[in-house]
Design a protein around this motif. Structure first.
Motif, short mmCIF file in Angstrom:
data_model
loop_
_atom_site.label_atom_id
_atom_site.label_comp_id
_atom_site.label_asym_id
_atom_site.label_seq_id
_atom_site.Cartn_x
_atom_site.Cartn_y
_atom_site.Cartn_z
N GLY A 113 0.78 -1.23 0.00
CA GLY A 113 0.00 0.00 0.00
C GLY A 113 0.81 1.27 0.00
N LEU A 114 2.07 1.20 -0.42
CA LEU A 114 2.95 2.37 -0.34
C LEU A 114 3.24 3.00 -1.71
CD1 LEU A 114 5.49 0.91 2.24
CD2 LEU A 114 3.58 2.44 2.69
N GLY A 115 2.76 2.40 -2.78
CA GLY A 115 3.04 2.93 -4.12
C GLY A 115 2.13 4.09 -4.50
N MET A 116 2.58 4.84 -5.50
CA MET A 116 1.82 5.99 -5.99
C MET A 116 2.27 6.32 -7.40
SD MET A 116 1.88 9.89 -4.53
CE MET A 116 1.10 9.41 -3.00
N VAL A 117 1.32 6.52 -8.32
CA VAL A 117 1.66 6.86 -9.70
C VAL A 117 0.72 7.97 -10.17
CG1 VAL A 117 1.89 6.04 -12.07
CG2 VAL A 117 2.46 4.51 -10.17
N LEU A 118 1.31 8.94 -10.87
CA LEU A 118 0.56 10.05 -11.45
C LEU A 118 0.66 9.97 -12.96
CD1 LEU A 118 -0.88 12.88 -11.21
CD2 LEU A 118 1.43 13.86 -11.32
N TRP A 119 -0.49 10.03 -13.65
CA TRP A 119 -0.55 10.13 -15.10
C TRP A 119 -1.07 11.52 -15.46
CZ3 TRP A 119 -1.67 5.63 -12.56
CH2 TRP A 119 -1.08 4.45 -13.02
N SER A 120 -0.56 12.08 -16.56
CA SER A 120 -0.97 13.42 -16.96
C SER A 120 -1.14 13.52 -18.46
CB SER A 120 0.06 14.46 -16.50
OG SER A 120 -0.22 15.73 -17.03
N ARG A 121 -2.19 14.22 -18.87
CA ARG A 121 -2.41 14.49 -20.27
C ARG A 121 -1.48 15.59 -20.77
NH1 ARG A 121 -7.95 14.17 -20.47
NH2 ARG A 121 -7.75 12.07 -21.30
N PHE A 122 -0.93 16.38 -19.84
CA PHE A 122 -0.07 17.50 -20.19
C PHE A 122 1.38 17.16 -19.85
CE2 PHE A 122 -4.09 19.52 -18.55
CZ PHE A 122 -4.68 19.63 -19.81
N PRO A 123 2.32 17.69 -20.61
CA PRO A 123 3.74 17.39 -20.35
C PRO A 123 4.21 17.99 -19.03
CG PRO A 123 3.53 19.06 -22.05
CD PRO A 123 2.15 18.56 -21.78
N PHE A 124 5.21 17.34 -18.44
CA PHE A 124 5.83 17.84 -17.22
C PHE A 124 7.00 18.75 -17.58
CE2 PHE A 124 4.65 13.52 -15.18
CZ PHE A 124 3.37 13.98 -14.91
N GLN A 125 7.02 19.93 -17.01
CA GLN A 125 8.21 20.79 -17.12
C GLN A 125 9.25 20.39 -16.07
OE1 GLN A 125 6.62 24.73 -16.59
NE2 GLN A 125 5.97 24.91 -18.72
N GLU A 126 8.75 19.98 -14.91
CA GLU A 126 9.61 19.48 -13.83
C GLU A 126 8.91 18.28 -13.21
OE1 GLU A 126 10.04 22.63 -11.06
OE2 GLU A 126 11.04 23.98 -12.46
N GLN A 127 9.67 17.33 -12.69
CA GLN A 127 9.07 16.17 -12.05
C GLN A 127 10.04 15.57 -11.05
OE1 GLN A 127 8.45 13.94 -15.78
NE2 GLN A 127 9.88 12.41 -15.01
N GLU A 128 9.49 15.10 -9.93
CA GLU A 128 10.35 14.55 -8.88
C GLU A 128 9.51 13.69 -7.94
OE1 GLU A 128 13.66 16.16 -5.63
OE2 GLU A 128 12.19 17.54 -6.49
N VAL A 129 10.08 12.55 -7.54
CA VAL A 129 9.51 11.75 -6.47
C VAL A 129 10.32 12.03 -5.21
CG1 VAL A 129 9.08 9.42 -5.60
CG2 VAL A 129 8.69 9.93 -8.02
#
Length: 380
Positions: free
Chosen positions: A170-186
């Motif tokens: 129960g510790l996972g997490m995922v984000l999907w986006s229709r728009f491009p990422f300018q910055e991204q970080e986990v």
């Protein structure tokens, strides 16, 4: 004898209600203290029982001063509980304005969906159907393990951008986006086991939008202490609170941009921790002035609490806010359609006392994570 037993029943019930209402006011992170912040709505309904019994006893044995004292106490406790709930009804003013789109005019909107799918759930195809039906621009799924990640691979064809961390238990997490990422970080804000996602979206016609998805540890969760694998204890609220404060600090440091924060906070909308998060970040709750939107437990209507959240900065107006059933999960999804609006330049104005309290929460959360051998380097 029966009248005396009834009176003692009233006394015990009323005192119990007073006790559990006072407990959350104690400045403690212990789970058995903080957990009483959750059932305020249920406790309000439960007060009807001693109130009815009190009226019955008063009519039966004549009304006395003691009856008036207990009546005043029960009503005071009910008023205290309702003071936390009423802001999430239409009786209150809204924090996030309702979008007003003139007829015939197009307006840039952004649809966000956040859902805890429950890692023990195996109704993958039904959840995929729900996602496709809702068709969000931003999709955050929580408790994504390897089985869920494999079942959800088809989403990559519909969403060009993806970020997250797949983990078991129960510790996972995922984000999907229709728009491009300018910055991204986990980021692992307090616990190295619990990821949060931070991205900057390039939303068409809007400019950059900063987004955070988070899932802090729930208070009362049974957990093994790393230094003693034979010890199984319940977690308190300190790591959860610290994680929310660190997210708020990130927003506070970049208040000029538009922000959206969603996730399973494992904390109710009216708690001191959630309110401090909102005060520090100056983010707004679209449920205020509208409805409670309790999201957990999906299968237990009498024991539901609003713990799945969506907060936004100014610069957004609300088009639509809904609770959506997630097949097989113990959580409802929360979905909101947001319209872009004018963004002011005001900075968050948390008091010095709130800033000090936030600092203490972060320090206590780091200590608790270290005690359990799951510490990460806290960052603001």
């Amino acid at each position: 004898m029966a009248a005396k037993l009834l009176l003692w029943t009233i006394r015990v019930l009323a005192l119990l209600m007073v006790m559990v209402s006072i407990l959350p006011m104690i400045p403690s992170g212990q789970w058995w203290v903080r957990i009483w912040e959750f059932p305020r709505l249920q406790l309000t309904w439960a007060l009807i029982l001693p109130l009815v019994l009190l009226v019955v006893h008063g009519l039966w044995k004549r009304w006395r001063i003691e009856h008036a004292v207990w009546m005043a106490l029960i009503l005071a406790v009910g008023g205290w509980q309702l003071s936390h709930i009423l802001p999430f009804t239409s009786l209150w003013s809204t924090e996030v304005p309702t979008a007003e789109v003139p007829p015939g005019e197009a307006q840039a909107t952004l649809k966000v969906l956040s859902a805890n799918v429950d890692y023990t759930n195996d109704r993958y195809d039904e959840v995929l159907s729900m996602v496709r039906r809702e068709d969000p621009d931003l999709l955050l799924l929580i408790e994504v393990d390897h089985a869920w990640a494999e079942a959800l691979t088809s989403l990559d064809q519909h969403y060009p951008s993806r970020i997250g961390e797949v983990r078991s238990e129960g510790l996972g997490m995922v984000l999907w986006s229709r728009f491009p990422f300018q910055e991204q970080e986990v980021k692992h804000l307090v616990s190295e086991r619990r990821p949060s996602v931070f991205v900057t979206l390039d939303a068409p016609g809007t400019g950059p939008v900063r987004y955070v998805g988070t899932h802090p540890v729930p208070p009362g969760l049974r957990d093994r202490v790393a230094s003693n694998d034979e010890t199984d204890e319940r977690r308190d609220s300190r790591v959860r609170d610290a994680e929310l404060i660190l997210v708020a600090r990130r927003v506070q440091q970049d208040a000029d941009n538009r922000w959206i924060v969603t996730g399973d906070f494992n904390d109710v909308a009216w708690s001191d921790g959630t309110r401090l998060f909102a005060d520090l970040s100056d983010l707004k709750d679209p449920r205020r002035g509208r409805r409670l939107l309790s999201s957990y437990h999906a299968e237990r209507p009498l024991w539901r609490y609003p713990i799945d959240h969506l907060f936004v900065s100014d610069g957004f107006h609300l088009v639509d806010l809904e609770r959506v059933r997630v097949p097989g999960s113990d959580h409802f999804a929360v979905t909101a359609t947001l319209a872009m609006a004018q963004k002011d330049r005001a900075k968050p104005k948390a008091s010095a006392e709130e800033q000090q309290k936030a600092e203490e929460m972060v320090e206590e959360g780091a200590e608790d994570a270290a005690e359990h051998g799951v510490s990460s380097t806290p960052s603001g």
